[in-house]
Write a protein that holds these residues in place. Structure first.
Motif, PDB file in Angstrom:
ATOM      1  N   ALA A 210      93.068  14.789  74.532  1.00 30.59           N
ATOM      2  CA  ALA A 210      94.624  15.666  74.036  1.00 30.59           C
ATOM      3  C   ALA A 210      95.061  16.162  75.451  1.00 30.59           C
ATOM      4  CB  ALA A 210      94.338  16.523  73.275  1.00 30.59           C
ATOM      5  N   PRO A 211      96.252  15.931  75.721  1.00 28.32           N
ATOM      6  CA  PRO A 211      96.837  16.530  76.858  1.00 28.32           C
ATOM      7  C   PRO A 211      96.865  18.211  76.903  1.00 28.32           C
ATOM      8  CG  PRO A 211      98.399  15.078  75.884  1.00 28.32           C
ATOM      9  CD  PRO A 211      97.463  15.438  74.834  1.00 28.32           C
TER      10      PRO A 211
ATOM     11  N   PRO B 275      97.876  21.913  76.648  1.00 26.62           N
ATOM     12  CA  PRO B 275      98.709  22.426  75.577  1.00 26.62           C
ATOM     13  C   PRO B 275     100.122  22.495  76.196  1.00 26.62           C
ATOM     14  CG  PRO B 275      96.723  23.911  75.681  1.00 26.62           C
ATOM     15  CD  PRO B 275      96.614  22.860  76.676  1.00 26.62           C
ATOM     16  N   GLU B 276     100.287  22.501  77.197  1.00 23.10           N
ATOM     17  CA  GLU B 276     101.847  22.686  77.796  1.00 23.10           C
ATOM     18  C   GLU B 276     102.373  21.428  78.016  1.00 23.10           C
ATOM     19  OE1 GLU B 276      99.306  22.540  81.510  1.00 23.10           O
ATOM     20  OE2 GLU B 276      99.132  23.630  79.454  1.00 23.10           O
ATOM     21  N   LYS B 277     101.652  20.307  77.766  1.00 26.70           N
ATOM     22  CA  LYS B 277     102.180  19.018  77.942  1.00 26.70           C
ATOM     23  C   LYS B 277     102.062  18.146  76.625  1.00 26.70           C
ATOM     24  CE  LYS B 277     101.350  18.862  82.818  1.00 26.70           C
ATOM     25  NZ  LYS B 277     100.787  17.896  83.997  1.00 26.70           N
ATOM     26  N   ARG B 278     101.972  18.688  75.570  1.00 28.37           N
ATOM     27  CA  ARG B 278     101.923  18.037  74.159  1.00 28.37           C
ATOM     28  C   ARG B 278     103.052  17.814  73.554  1.00 28.37           C
ATOM     29  NH1 ARG B 278      96.189  20.671  71.490  1.00 28.37           N
ATOM     30  NH2 ARG B 278      94.745  20.317  73.617  1.00 28.37           N
ATOM     31  N   GLY B 279     104.314  17.894  74.280  1.00 33.17           N
ATOM     32  CA  GLY B 279     105.322  17.661  73.365  1.00 33.17           C
ATOM     33  C   GLY B 279     105.242  16.064  72.746  1.00 33.17           C
ATOM     34  N   ASP B 280     105.247  15.276  73.493  1.00 31.20           N
ATOM     35  CA  ASP B 280     105.115  13.931  73.196  1.00 31.20           C
ATOM     36  C   ASP B 280     103.820  13.426  72.500  1.00 31.20           C
ATOM     37  OD1 ASP B 280     107.554  13.023  74.232  1.00 31.20           O
ATOM     38  OD2 ASP B 280     106.740  12.476  76.205  1.00 31.20           O
TER      39      ASP B 280
ATOM     40  N   ALA C 248     101.754   9.344  75.025  1.00 29.16           N
ATOM     41  CA  ALA C 248     102.204  10.415  75.294  1.00 29.16           C
ATOM     42  C   ALA C 248     102.106  10.625  76.911  1.00 29.16           C
ATOM     43  CB  ALA C 248     101.123  11.497  74.723  1.00 29.16           C
ATOM     44  N   GLY C 249     102.112   9.493  77.588  1.00 29.98           N
ATOM     45  CA  GLY C 249     102.080   9.554  79.169  1.00 29.98           C
ATOM     46  C   GLY C 249     101.376   8.496  79.726  1.00 29.98           C
ATOM     47  N   ASP C 250     100.717   8.677  80.764  1.00 32.09           N
ATOM     48  CA  ASP C 250      99.865   7.970  81.410  1.00 32.09           C
ATOM     49  C   ASP C 250      98.494   7.755  81.039  1.00 32.09           C
ATOM     50  OD1 ASP C 250     102.048   7.400  83.066  1.00 32.09           O
ATOM     51  OD2 ASP C 250     101.600   9.219  84.630  1.00 32.09           O
ATOM     52  N   ASN C 251      98.173   8.357  80.147  1.00 26.89           N
ATOM     53  CA  ASN C 251      96.563   8.666  79.891  1.00 26.89           C
ATOM     54  C   ASN C 251      96.430   8.451  78.244  1.00 26.89           C
ATOM     55  OD1 ASN C 251      95.569   9.357  82.476  1.00 26.89           O
ATOM     56  ND2 ASN C 251      96.613  11.515  81.863  1.00 26.89           N
ATOM     57  N   PHE C 252      95.583   7.901  77.805  1.00 31.00           N
ATOM     58  CA  PHE C 252      95.376   7.400  76.498  1.00 31.00           C
ATOM     59  C   PHE C 252      94.837   8.823  75.760  1.00 31.00           C
ATOM     60  CE2 PHE C 252      92.235   6.570  73.266  1.00 31.00           C
ATOM     61  CZ  PHE C 252      92.781   5.583  72.460  1.00 31.00           C
TER      62      PHE C 252
END
Length: 211
Positions: free
Chosen positions: A84-85, A87-92, A148-152
């Motif tokens: 999980a990203p 918390p502040e980057k969990r939008g997507d 959700a970005g660059d990471n699985f």
């Protein structure tokens, strides 16, 4: 002592999504195999999940049902797995995880049952239209390497499983971007381990049914 993690499933169910997530997490767990018309409807299991459905997990005294919720829970319960990203980057992360659990599954189910929502009623239903959902999903899998970005993350487990099944069974349009996204996921060791476990049990159950 670590809390016991118990996984209730059937190899011919959405339990395959939770299995993949459990294998990604890497924590020890015990599987309780259930049958659709038998143990899944038993008083003992209904006391755990009144819906009588799998997947379900019990982690100590905590019970979680619904595959998307299980993915999100396990990512938080085992942060060392990095699924999980922050918390502040969990939008997507939240957006696409629950998009797949809501609009995507609804649109695919309606199409599978031959139900077409009249255009003038689309805003009355959560998924809108099948075409709109496919367009949004195409966007989601092409913006970044992962959902959700660059990471699985756990969201890739859930979205990836839906895309894999959709391509396999024809419930999703065979768009090249869907295939490219799944190609980035299908080689993960955890996915392979999970598939092998469920395939073995599925074979055993089918053989037992034949007598």
């Amino acid at each position: 002592m670590a809390e016991e993690l118990v996984f209730y499933s059937n190899p011919m169910s959405r339990g395959r999504i939770a299995r993949w997530m459990l294998e990604e997490v890497g924590a020890p767990y015990r599987t309780e195999w259930l049958t659709f018309d038998g143990s899944m409807k038993s008083p003992e299991f209904l006391a755990i999940n009144p819906m009588g459905k799998v997947p379900t997990i019990r982690h100590g005294q905590t019970v979680v049902t619904e595959a998307a919720a299980i993915c999100a829970y396990l990512a938080d319960a085992f942060p060392e797995a990095g699924l999980a990203p922050p918390p502040e980057k969990r939008g997507d992360y939240y957006r696409w995880l629950f998009f797949a659990a809501g609009p995507l599954e609804m649109a695919v189910s309606l199409k599978a049952f031959g139900i077409e929502v009249p255009r003038e009623r689309e805003r009355s239903i959560g998924c809108g239209s099948y075409d709109a959902v496919m367009g949004a999903l195409s966007l989601a899998v092409t913006r970044c390497p992962y959902i959700a970005g660059d990471n699985f993350t756990a969201a890739d487990v859930y979205v990836g499983a839906h895309i894999s099944w959709g391509l396999q069974f024809g419930s999703l349009e065979p768009r090249p971007e869907f295939k490219a996204y799944w190609d980035r996921l299908k080689g993960r060791p955890a996915s392979k381990r999970a598939t092998a476990i469920d395939d073995e049990e599925m074979h055993r159950q089918l053989q037992a049914a034949k007598g």
